[in-house]
Design a protein around this motif. Sequence first.
Motif, PDB file in Angstrom:
ATOM      1  N   GLU A 145       0.833  -1.202   0.000  1.00  0.00           N
ATOM      2  CA  GLU A 145       0.000   0.000   0.000  1.00  0.00           C
ATOM      3  C   GLU A 145       0.867   1.251   0.000  1.00  0.00           C
ATOM      4  OE1 GLU A 145      -2.705   0.173   3.214  1.00  0.00           O
ATOM      5  OE2 GLU A 145      -3.471   2.159   2.687  1.00  0.00           O
ATOM      6  N   THR A 194     -10.395  -1.686  -5.067  1.00  0.00           N
ATOM      7  CA  THR A 194     -10.592  -2.896  -4.253  1.00  0.00           C
ATOM      8  C   THR A 194     -11.454  -2.668  -3.028  1.00  0.00           C
ATOM      9  OG1 THR A 194      -8.490  -2.413  -3.159  1.00  0.00           O
ATOM     10  CG2 THR A 194      -8.429  -3.961  -5.005  1.00  0.00           C
ATOM     11  N   ASP A 195     -11.710  -1.406  -2.694  1.00  0.00           N
ATOM     12  CA  ASP A 195     -12.539  -1.096  -1.525  1.00  0.00           C
ATOM     13  C   ASP A 195     -13.997  -0.880  -1.886  1.00  0.00           C
ATOM     14  OD1 ASP A 195     -10.332  -1.240   0.115  1.00  0.00           O
ATOM     15  OD2 ASP A 195      -9.917   0.920   0.040  1.00  0.00           O
ATOM     16  N   LEU A 196     -14.330  -1.006  -3.162  1.00  0.00           N
ATOM     17  CA  LEU A 196     -15.712  -0.782  -3.590  1.00  0.00           C
ATOM     18  C   LEU A 196     -16.456  -2.100  -3.747  1.00  0.00           C
ATOM     19  CD1 LEU A 196     -15.060   1.979  -6.266  1.00  0.00           C
ATOM     20  CD2 LEU A 196     -16.057   2.293  -4.010  1.00  0.00           C
ATOM     21  N   THR A 256     -11.600   6.648  -3.761  1.00  0.00           N
ATOM     22  CA  THR A 256     -11.644   5.346  -3.122  1.00  0.00           C
ATOM     23  C   THR A 256     -10.964   4.292  -4.000  1.00  0.00           C
ATOM     24  OG1 THR A 256     -13.758   5.922  -2.079  1.00  0.00           O
ATOM     25  CG2 THR A 256     -13.161   3.570  -2.136  1.00  0.00           C
TER      26      THR A 256
END
Length: 233
Positions: free
Chosen positions: A6, A231-233, A228
């Motif tokens: 990240e 991968t966070d959706l 965003t």
Amino acid sequence: MALSSENVVFLRRLAAKQNAYVAISIAIIRQFGRSDMSFERSGIHASRDLPQVTATPDRPSRPGVIPQPKGNPMSRKLTLAAATLAALCAFGPAMAADEVNVVPGLTAAGAPLGLHGADPVALLDQGTNVEGVAAQTAIHDGVSYYFASEANRMTFEANPARYVVQNGGFCTFGVSVNKKFDGDPNFAAVVNDKLYVFLSEEIYQAFLKDKDGTIAKAAENWKSIQHTAATDL
């Protein structure tokens, strides 16, 4: 201790804002991943580039040797990394995760490649999907774009806002349902002089059934998901 994936992604995004960031980011990764900084490998010559330390009774004079502070070595490295990141942030705003759909890695221009290397001017003005070349590169908002000709590159540079693909280059239909799917320039549409791309032929056909509604939903959703990670959706 290695940087997390990240953090590496963050540094690459930050590097895209200015070419100088690339060298600084690499220095952080190298320093953070090993116990000592090799001056020779980083291109610094101790006898020429580092300050001369004045001799004292408890510190003999040696060219290019900087006394190391006492304390935990890892703590010193964490402090160095934090200080360097703070300096990076001071240069300018960073691009948040997945604001633009780009190819992994950096181009020779020092920024990630957008629109899969397709020429946005050819797509918008000529309605054709033409692959651009690295020799004709323009950078806009930290993203590299390739062009098939110098004329197209100059056209883009004169008015980049007109030619940049909508919704960050992600599939417009996907954004309309709050997702960041890949946008393939093989499946593109120009509506009201704006360029939109889609994931696949099937998705493109679904878009054609309600073009205005899909575009409106995507425009509204983009406001909330732009910053965003996909991968966070």
